[in-house]
Scaffold this motif. Structure first.
Motif, short mmCIF file in Angstrom:
data_model
loop_
_atom_site.label_atom_id
_atom_site.label_comp_id
_atom_site.label_asym_id
_atom_site.label_seq_id
_atom_site.Cartn_x
_atom_site.Cartn_y
_atom_site.Cartn_z
N ILE A 1 37.38 28.35 39.01
CA ILE A 1 36.80 28.85 40.27
C ILE A 1 37.82 29.66 41.05
CG2 ILE A 1 35.89 28.15 42.51
CD1 ILE A 1 34.60 25.72 41.06
N LEU A 2 39.04 29.16 41.15
CA LEU A 2 40.09 29.88 41.88
C LEU A 2 40.40 31.22 41.21
CD1 LEU A 2 42.50 26.92 42.74
CD2 LEU A 2 40.84 28.05 44.24
N ARG A 3 40.44 31.21 39.87
CA ARG A 3 40.70 32.46 39.14
C ARG A 3 39.56 33.44 39.35
NH1 ARG A 3 44.87 34.99 38.09
NH2 ARG A 3 43.65 36.69 38.95
N ALA A 4 38.33 32.94 39.33
CA ALA A 4 37.16 33.79 39.53
C ALA A 4 37.18 34.39 40.94
CB ALA A 4 35.89 32.98 39.32
N ALA A 5 37.61 33.59 41.91
CA ALA A 5 37.69 34.10 43.29
C ALA A 5 38.70 35.24 43.39
CB ALA A 5 38.06 32.98 44.24
N LEU A 6 39.85 35.08 42.72
CA LEU A 6 40.86 36.14 42.75
C LEU A 6 40.36 37.39 42.05
CD1 LEU A 6 44.23 34.28 42.01
CD2 LEU A 6 43.42 35.20 44.19
N ASP A 7 39.75 37.22 40.89
CA ASP A 7 39.24 38.38 40.15
C ASP A 7 38.15 39.10 40.93
OD1 ASP A 7 40.99 37.77 38.11
OD2 ASP A 7 39.48 36.81 36.83
N GLY A 8 37.25 38.31 41.52
CA GLY A 8 36.18 38.92 42.30
C GLY A 8 36.71 39.63 43.52
N LEU A 9 37.72 39.06 44.14
CA LEU A 9 38.35 39.68 45.30
C LEU A 9 38.97 41.02 44.93
CD1 LEU A 9 38.84 38.91 48.29
CD2 LEU A 9 41.05 37.97 47.56
N ALA A 10 39.63 41.07 43.78
CA ALA A 10 40.26 42.31 43.32
C ALA A 10 39.22 43.37 42.97
CB ALA A 10 41.15 42.03 42.11
N ARG B 1 32.19 42.16 49.96
CA ARG B 1 31.14 42.19 48.94
C ARG B 1 31.13 40.96 48.06
NH1 ARG B 1 32.25 47.18 45.57
NH2 ARG B 1 30.38 46.47 44.47
N LEU B 2 32.21 40.20 48.06
CA LEU B 2 32.28 38.99 47.24
C LEU B 2 31.39 37.90 47.85
CD1 LEU B 2 33.72 37.60 44.83
CD2 LEU B 2 35.46 36.84 46.46
N SER B 3 30.70 37.19 47.00
CA SER B 3 29.82 36.10 47.47
C SER B 3 30.12 34.84 46.68
CB SER B 3 28.35 36.48 47.28
OG SER B 3 28.05 36.58 45.89
N MET B 4 29.63 33.71 47.19
CA MET B 4 29.79 32.46 46.45
C MET B 4 29.01 32.51 45.14
SD MET B 4 31.83 30.36 48.06
CE MET B 4 31.56 28.58 48.22
N ASP B 5 27.87 33.20 45.14
CA ASP B 5 27.11 33.36 43.90
C ASP B 5 27.94 34.12 42.86
OD1 ASP B 5 24.63 32.09 44.50
OD2 ASP B 5 24.08 33.79 45.76
N GLU B 6 28.63 35.16 43.29
CA GLU B 6 29.45 35.95 42.38
C GLU B 6 30.61 35.12 41.82
OE1 GLU B 6 30.94 39.12 40.17
OE2 GLU B 6 29.01 38.96 41.21
#
Length: 221
Positions: free
Chosen positions: A39-48, A54-59
Motif C-alpha cells: 500500500i505504501l509503495r502504491a501510494a508513492l507510485d501513484g503520487l509520482a 488526482r490520486l485517490s484511495m481507490d487508485e
C-alpha cells in the motif's frame, strides 16, 4: 531527502497525530505486513504518476491489489497514507538518528556524513515531495500531517543537537534557535526545486558556513 533519522524539533508530535499515520491495529486476524508495504509503495507510485490532487484511495487500492477497506483499516485518509508512505521512504533512504559526539562541530559533521549518495530514483522522489508541498497549500489535512509528522522529525533532530550545544556552553543561552531548523529545511527544498539534490556538499555549506557561525559567534564574544 532520503533523510536521516536525526530529530530536529523540541516539541514532540502529538500522540494522536502520530497514531493517525500508523497502520491501525484491530483485533482479529493478524495484519499482513507485506500488504502494508504494498500500500505504501502504491501510494508513492501513484503520487509520482498522478500527483496528490488526482490520486485517490481507490487508485492506491487498485495499485496495491487490495480492497479499499484494507486501506481504511490501516490509515484514516489519503493524506495519512501518503505522508506515511513518504516517511517510510525517507526512513529507508536516509534514516534520521540524532548524533551525540560531544561537540556541536562533531554532531554537524556526523549529520553530513550520514547523508547517502542519491540515485536517480531518490532524486525523482524528492521532486514528488515538492508537488506534495504545493498540494498542502490547498489541503489543510495534508498540511497538518506534513507539519506534524514529515517535517517534525528533521526539525527535532537539529534542535536536539543545538539544545545540547547550549547546555555545553558552545551556544549562548539567550541565542534564538527556533527558526534555524526551518532555514536548513527551506534551503534543502530550494535545492530540490532548482533540480539539484541536498547532498553532503550542500549540507556542509549550509551547516558549516551558515548555521555553525551563526550560533557560535555570540558565545565567543
Amino acid at each position: 531527502m532520503k533523510y536521516g533519522r536525526h530529530s530536529i524539533v523540541i516539541a514532540a508530535m502529538s500522540t494522536t497525530r502520530r497514531k493517525a499515520l500508523r497502520p491501525v491495529s484491530r483485533a482479529g486476524r493478524p495484519r499482513d505486513p507485506s500488504l502494508d508495504q504494498a500500500i505504501l509503495r502504491a501510494a508513492l507510485d501513484g503520487l509520482a504518476d498522478l500527483g496528490y490532487d488526482r490520486l485517490s484511495m481507490d487508485e492506491i487500492a487498485s495499485r496495491a491489489h487490495a480492497g479499499k477497506g484494507a486501506l481504511y483499516r490501516r490509515w484514516p485518509s489519503k493524506a495519512a497514507v501518503v505522508v506515511a508512505a513518504m516517511i517510510a521512504w525517507r526512513e529507508q533512504t536516509v534514516p534520521l538518528r540524532t548524533p551525540d559526539t560531544g561537540t556541536l562541530k562533531g554532531d554537524l559533521e556526523a549529520i553530513i556524513a550520514a547523508i547517502p549518495d542519491f540515485n536517480q530514483a531518490a532524486r525523482q522522489q524528492m521532486a514528488v515531495l515538492i508537488g506534495l508541498a504545493s498540494a498542502a497549500s490547498r489541503d489543510s489535512e495534508l498540511r497538518t500531517a506534513l507539519a506534524d509528522n514529515l517535517l517534525a522529525r528533521p526539525r527535532g533532530l537539529l534542535r536536539d543537537v543545538l539544545d545540547r550545544a547550549v547546555l555545553r556552553g558552545e551556544i549562548a543561552a539567550d541565542c534564538d534557535l527556533e527558526l534555524l531548523p526551518d532555514i536548513v529545511i527551506g534551503l534543502n527544498v530550494l535545492q530540490i526545486m532548482l533540480g539539484e539534490t541536498p547532498d553532503r556538499k550542500h549540507a556542509s555549506r549550509v551547516l558549516n558556513t551558515i548555521i555553525y557561525p551563526l550560533v557560535t559567534t555570540q558565545a565567543e564574544r
